[in-house]
Design an enzyme around this catalytic site. Structure first.
Site, mmCIF file in Angstrom:
data_model
loop_
_atom_site.group_PDB
_atom_site.id
_atom_site.type_symbol
_atom_site.label_atom_id
_atom_site.label_comp_id
_atom_site.label_asym_id
_atom_site.label_seq_id
_atom_site.Cartn_x
_atom_site.Cartn_y
_atom_site.Cartn_z
ATOM 1 C CG ASP A 3 12.335 78.765 44.422
ATOM 2 O OD1 ASP A 3 11.245 78.774 45.024
ATOM 3 O OD2 ASP A 3 12.971 79.822 44.173
ATOM 4 C CG ASP B 123 3.557 78.390 47.877
ATOM 5 O OD1 ASP B 123 2.828 79.386 48.013
ATOM 6 O OD2 ASP B 123 4.126 77.831 48.827
ATOM 7 C CB CYS C 191 1.105 82.988 52.285
ATOM 8 S SG CYS C 191 2.672 83.737 51.799
#
Length: 428
Positions: A263, A306, A359
């Site tokens: 990340d 993601d 999401c």
């Protein structure tokens, strides 16, 4: 504290959120620190009112014809069906800490503006600027889909099969009311809160400390399952964050192969270290330096993105974020998503797979990004998403919105999960 005191506290917190334009969690925490006399049940009940008020903001504004903190807090109690105006006034009359009861004018406005007569956008609990986006994504079902994003969420957990079985975890959490999830094969669910109750603190259980399970929405578990991470794979989780999907893939891979959890934000990645130790994941390596990934270009079996997104699929859990979101933020996220996809694609080997996850429930962040990426990268082609879903969840195709080319959409209305989008692309 009685209902009146709790309602007054909720109004104070909602006013703080509105004036200072801050997250609800921060405002609730600060209120609790300055009102230490309030017990845990009181804080939970106040939090319920605040979050319900933010979830039902447009409905409360409609029945009261104003969106003041008072209207939102009173509206939360009335719209949840916990009481009528008369019952509420009777309860407030007995509490010296209560706000003023409903006036005759307020009661008249409530009676004159029933929710079933409200415009679609009000019943959808959607910011006005988001209405065209939701219509585009869901078509004729957009009101029901958007309204489901304003319901109270359940508490979901994923069994860590490196440490335990789902039956073992279910037995350990029986007193919490945990039951198997409908779709996720290792999922357990505690239903949404009713009334002014609160979810059990499952992270205080010995089973959690022993690494038997992780708190993870069922939708997040489903998309991790759809990545098809299997034993021996070389995997890159390119936006790993706190590592929820890395941990799920590690268990699916049986601690074999290797997962590189990267990340760009070191602070977001920091919690993964303790989580990996607790879960017993030995095949996950946290990577904070993008340069360290250079040796893996064109060599990995699976790359999971993601992506940072608006988070519109999580509005049940973070309703305050709905009202802070703006068009500029959406545009910024779209640019970030395109850039991250281009970077991540470099690491996929020929015959390997790129999984794109958000999401969000907006087509602009989902289907549009997949189409644009395929157009710009002809070496990648979509998998057959209908076949992928059927392989993992046979006989349940109606539960998700599936496009063979652009991916699979989950939502509270269809799958009883948070909103997610999943797409898998193979490098030819």
């Amino acid at each position: 504290m009685r209902l009146g005191g709790r309602l007054a506290a909720a109004i104070e917190i909602l006013d703080d959120i509105d004036r200072r334009y801050r997250p609800a969690a921060d405002a609730l925490r600060d209120w609790g620190l300055s009102h230490r006399f309030a017990g845990s049940k009181d804080r939970a009940a106040i939090g319920n009112i605040v979050y319900d008020a933010l979830r039902r903001k447009r409905s409360a504004g409609w029945i009261f014809q104003e969106e003041t903190p008072r209207a939102l807090a009173f509206g939360a109690l009335l719209l949840q069906g916990e009481c009528t105006p008369d019952m509420l006034n009777a309860a407030l009359a007995e509490d010296s800490f209560a706000p003023p009861p409903l006036s005759s004018d307020e009661i008249a406005r409530i009676a004159d503006h029933p929710l079933d007569a409200a415009p679609d956008g009000v019943r959808a609990e959607s910011p006005e600027w988001c209405e065209p986006l939701l219509k585009r994504t869901w078509g004729d079902d957009w009101v029901a889909e958007a309204a489901a994003l304003s319901e109270r969420p359940p508490l979901d957990m994923r069994t860590n099969t490196l440490r335990a079985t789902r039956d073992q975890v279910a037995k350990a959490l029986a007193s919490a009311g945990a039951l198997p999830c409908d779709l996720a094969p290792q999922g357990l669910r505690v239903p949404a809160i009713e009334g002014q109750g609160r979810h059990p603190n499952v992270q205080s259980e010995q089973a959690f400390r022993d690494g038997w399970f992780e708190v993870q929405d069922e939708g997040s578990q489903i998309v991790a399952e759809l990545t098809d991470a299997t034993s021996g794979m070389q995997v890159l989780d390119f936006c790993a964050g706190a590592g929820g999907k890395s941990l799920a893939m590690s268990a699916a891979m049986g601690n074999t192969g290797q997962i590189h959890a990267f990340d760009a934000d070191r602070k977001r990645l920091a919690p993964i270290i303790d989580r990996l130790k607790r879960a017993g994941c030995r095949n996950v390596q946290a990577v904070a330096d993008e340069a360290a990934l250079a040796p893996f270009e064109g060599r990995l079996d699976l790359v999971v993105v993601d992506a940072p997104c608006t988070g519109a699929g999580t509005w049940r859990r973070r309703p305050d974020a709905k009202w802070r979101l703006g068009e500029k933020q959406l545009e910024q996220r779209q640019a970030e998503q395109a850039e991250i996809l281009a970077k991540a694609a470099r690491f996929v080997r020929p015959g390997g797979r790129l999984a794109y996850i958000t999401c969000s429930v907006f087509a602009e962040e989902n289907e549009d990004q997949v189409r644009a990426f395929i157009e710009a990268n002809p070496a990648f082609r979509p998998v057959d998403h209908e076949a992928l879903w059927e392989r993992h969840f046979p006989g349940k195709a109606a539960r998700a919105k599936i496009d063979r080319a652009t991916g699979i959409a989950l939502s509270p209305h269809r799958t009883a999960t948070d909103g997610f989008h999943f797409a898998a692309l193979e490098r030819v």
